[in-house]
Design a protein around this motif. Structure first.
Motif, PDB file in Angstrom:
ATOM      1  N   LYS A 431     -27.371  12.651   2.294  1.00 43.51           N
ATOM      2  CA  LYS A 431     -27.428  11.610   1.243  1.00 43.51           C
ATOM      3  C   LYS A 431     -28.083   9.950   1.550  1.00 43.51           C
ATOM      4  O   LYS A 431     -27.682   9.141   1.090  1.00 43.51           O
ATOM      5  CB  LYS A 431     -26.279  11.228   0.315  1.00 43.51           C
ATOM      6  N   GLU A 432     -28.714  10.112   2.646  1.00 44.11           N
ATOM      7  CA  GLU A 432     -29.288   8.932   3.252  1.00 44.11           C
ATOM      8  C   GLU A 432     -30.644   8.579   2.555  1.00 44.11           C
ATOM      9  O   GLU A 432     -31.445   9.700   2.192  1.00 44.11           O
ATOM     10  CB  GLU A 432     -29.738   8.976   4.682  1.00 44.11           C
ATOM     11  N   VAL A 433     -30.851   7.224   1.964  1.00 37.40           N
ATOM     12  CA  VAL A 433     -32.107   7.004   1.348  1.00 37.40           C
ATOM     13  C   VAL A 433     -32.709   5.693   1.915  1.00 37.40           C
ATOM     14  O   VAL A 433     -31.923   4.833   2.368  1.00 37.40           O
ATOM     15  CB  VAL A 433     -31.790   6.667  -0.369  1.00 37.40           C
ATOM     16  N   LEU A 434     -33.897   5.858   2.066  1.00 37.94           N
ATOM     17  CA  LEU A 434     -34.863   4.957   2.682  1.00 37.94           C
ATOM     18  C   LEU A 434     -35.789   4.337   1.670  1.00 37.94           C
ATOM     19  O   LEU A 434     -36.469   5.138   0.857  1.00 37.94           O
ATOM     20  CB  LEU A 434     -35.467   5.199   3.981  1.00 37.94           C
ATOM     21  N   LEU A 435     -36.101   3.072   1.656  1.00 35.34           N
ATOM     22  CA  LEU A 435     -37.129   2.558   0.586  1.00 35.34           C
ATOM     23  C   LEU A 435     -38.108   1.400   1.374  1.00 35.34           C
ATOM     24  O   LEU A 435     -37.564   0.837   2.162  1.00 35.34           O
ATOM     25  CB  LEU A 435     -36.412   1.818  -0.437  1.00 35.34           C
ATOM     26  N   TYR A 436     -39.459   1.751   1.132  1.00 35.27           N
ATOM     27  CA  TYR A 436     -40.331   1.075   1.908  1.00 35.27           C
ATOM     28  C   TYR A 436     -41.119   0.319   1.046  1.00 35.27           C
ATOM     29  O   TYR A 436     -41.695   0.964  -0.118  1.00 35.27           O
ATOM     30  CB  TYR A 436     -41.005   1.581   2.922  1.00 35.27           C
ATOM     31  N   ASN A 437     -41.352  -1.139   0.938  1.00 27.92           N
ATOM     32  CA  ASN A 437     -42.448  -1.771   0.220  1.00 27.92           C
ATOM     33  C   ASN A 437     -43.854  -1.584   0.884  1.00 27.92           C
ATOM     34  O   ASN A 437     -43.925  -2.255   1.957  1.00 27.92           O
ATOM     35  CB  ASN A 437     -42.173  -3.283  -0.117  1.00 27.92           C
ATOM     36  N   LEU A 438     -44.718  -0.741   0.430  1.00 27.18           N
ATOM     37  CA  LEU A 438     -45.755  -0.380   1.139  1.00 27.18           C
ATOM     38  C   LEU A 438     -47.037  -1.318   1.294  1.00 27.18           C
ATOM     39  O   LEU A 438     -47.831  -1.487   2.222  1.00 27.18           O
ATOM     40  CB  LEU A 438     -46.473   0.953   0.739  1.00 27.18           C
ATOM     41  N   LYS A 439     -46.939  -2.338   0.094  1.00 23.10           N
ATOM     42  CA  LYS A 439     -47.857  -3.281   0.159  1.00 23.10           C
ATOM     43  C   LYS A 439     -47.644  -4.536   1.153  1.00 23.10           C
ATOM     44  O   LYS A 439     -48.710  -5.058   1.725  1.00 23.10           O
ATOM     45  CB  LYS A 439     -47.916  -4.063  -1.402  1.00 23.10           C
ATOM     46  N   GLU A 440     -46.365  -4.574   1.314  1.00 20.80           N
ATOM     47  CA  GLU A 440     -45.914  -5.802   2.317  1.00 20.80           C
ATOM     48  C   GLU A 440     -45.576  -5.346   3.653  1.00 20.80           C
ATOM     49  O   GLU A 440     -45.723  -5.896   4.500  1.00 20.80           O
ATOM     50  CB  GLU A 440     -44.672  -6.422   1.593  1.00 20.80           C
ATOM     51  N   ASP A 441     -45.321  -4.018   3.891  1.00 16.33           N
ATOM     52  CA  ASP A 441     -44.998  -3.338   4.948  1.00 16.33           C
ATOM     53  C   ASP A 441     -45.527  -2.111   5.142  1.00 16.33           C
ATOM     54  O   ASP A 441     -45.001  -0.765   5.098  1.00 16.33           O
ATOM     55  CB  ASP A 441     -43.549  -3.261   4.861  1.00 16.33           C
TER      56      ASP A 441
END
Length: 487
Positions: A431-441
């Protein structure tokens, strides 16, 4: 007598005139024929493995020329796979037109003729195309059951080379060299497999040039898949001091075991644990070298088209079945949801395709199949889930038909959604969740899932992912873990 001679001259002129008119008519007919289509397919080639797409370290003049002469889709994705052999799922999708889970359902059921009739080459044949295949296959349908002509059929990867694993341990580890033919691999049989496939393709084009039928070629190279072997002169183009370590390098990925890409996975065992900068540099050196060798084979194929006067009436597609990490995020393989492993190059060159154009719309690499059908005038059957890129390439359409991109690895190991410049990665087992802001990162270096202000975005993406699952036939019930994920 003069009248007779004059009459004969008139007849001769009329005959020559008719013959010239006939020639022009034939030329017109040839000009209006359906275009040829060549699909060039590499294996394990990330979008980062092309010079013209932003990597100055790799030498790819032929691929760069395709970027220059055609339209490039810079955000092209593979959905993933149902097991460690991601290429099996990718190729099953592209040959059948189905998304990942439905492609799996039919991939072992090609015994019936009606199933074979629904494959890409059989559909091309309905429009009068001579179909040809050479190279890596890795699909359960037999090539000679769906293509008119078949060259060498190569296995999913070159024969295993035990010496190529867990290396290099240090700069003193010199047993393995990419050009050593005694290790087999790409050298098994005496000739490098990329050269073998190239020669098949060149021979077919020379023969096809003598015929009137349009042709569709499926040319699938194993390169740059491991074992990353190439002649010494190609490795020498890449002095180790000129190879950089990726910015996302870490010694080991913290969720590797959780997501099903741990120390036992074949791809990950190619380099030692924990990763070292030296081992990553050597693996990238060999990756670039076999890519440049591949680039030269593609050059010969395209030059053969030009020599036979066929290039102007030929569409060329170039893409790969998925990408590869080669040291990014502490990973070596493609069994992950990061862009370096899911995102591939995709170039289209051909009549009425804009030159030097780059489109950043999110698409799937399997859209190539639907695009080829569109070009050949075949109405897309309802069972094909992917979309033609022709209108995007010609500029008559500006938006993707996909509101989001779906990603998967194994039945319950990984899920991903990419939407509106955000990416959510989920490891359901823990139940691990990752989130990335692709525009900034864009390099996906900073996981922002733990930031309280992002809970609304996570909820929204999670709900969209569940909807995508239903559309793709994904039976994993994510709703059961919803409350735990969004806490």
């Amino acid at each position: 007598m003069k009248k007779v001679i004059g009459f004969k001259i008139v007849l001769l002129l009329m005959f020559l005139g008719c013959k010239e008119h006939s020639k022009k008519a034939n030329l017109e007919t040839k000009t209006n024929e359906k275009p040829n289509i060549i699909f060039l397919f590499s294996d394990d080639q990330s979008f980062k493995d092309v010079n013209a797409l932003g990597n100055p370290e790799v030498i790819t003049p032929t691929m760069d020329k395709l970027v220059e002469e055609g339209t490039t889709f810079t955000h092209t994705y593979n959905m993933g796979g149902w097991n460690g052999a991601i290429c099996v799922a990718s190729r099953a999708m592209i040959i059948s037109g189905r998304s990942v889970w439905r492609a799996q359902q039919i991939s072992g059921n090609y015994s019936k003729n009606e199933d074979l009739d629904k494959t890409w080459p059989r559909l091309m044949q309905t429009a009068g195309y001579e179909t040809y295949m050479s190279g890596k296959w890795h699909v359960q349908a037999k090539p000679d059951s769906i293509f008119n002509h078949v060259g060498h059929v190569l296995r999913g990867m070159p024969f295993d080379t035990p010496e190529g694993y867990n290396r290099p341990q240090s700069s003193n580890d010199t047993l393995w060299k990419p050009w050593k033919k005694e290790f087999g691999g790409y050298w098994k049989g005496g000739k490098h497999w990329s050269e073998l496939v190239k020669e098949d393709a060149v021979s077919f084009i020379d023969d096809a040039a003598k015929k009137d039928n349009p042709f569709f070629m499926y040319i699938a190279f194993n390169a740059p898949h491991d074992p990353r072997q190439s002649p010494k002169k190609y490795v020498d183009k890449y002095p180790l001091e000129n190879i950089s370590v990726p910015e996302s390098f870490i010694p080991e990925y913290p969720y590797a075991e959780t997501m099903g890409a741990g120390r036992k996975l074949r791809d990950e065992r190619l380099a030692p644990f924990p990763r070292t900068e030296y081992a990553v540099k050597v693996n990238r050196q060999e990756y670039y070298a076999i890519t440049t060798h591949l680039d030269d084979q593609i050059k010969d194929i395209i030059e053969t088209l030009e020599k036979n006067g066929l290039k102007e009436n030929t569409y060329i597609f170039f893409t790969s079945d998925h990408g590869l990490a080669i040291g990014e995020h502490g990973l070596l393989g493609k069994q992950n949801m990061y862009d370096h492993s899911m995102r591939v190059p995709l170039m289209i060159v051909g009549p009425n395709i804009d030159k030097g154009k780059k489109i950043d719309t999110d698409i799937y690499l399997q859209d190539v199949m639907a695009t080829a059908l569109d070009i050949s005038g075949i109405k897309k059957p309802e069972y094909i889930e992917f979309n033609s890129l022709l209108e995007l390439a010609k500029g008559t359409q500006t938006k993707s038909k996909y509101s989001s991109i779906y990603g998967v690895y194994e039945k319950a190991s990984q899920r991903m959604i990419r939407k509106d410049n955000y990416k959510l990665i989920l490891y359901p087992k823990t139940k691990e969740v990752l989130l990335y802001n692709l525009k900034e990162d864009p390099l996906e270096l900073k996981d922002i899932a733990s930031n309280p202000e992002n809970i609304t975005k996570i909820k929204s993406l999670f709900n969209d992912l569940v909807q995508l699952q239903k559309e793709k036939g994904d039976v994993l019930n994510l709703e059961l873990i919803y409350e735990d994920v969004i806490q």
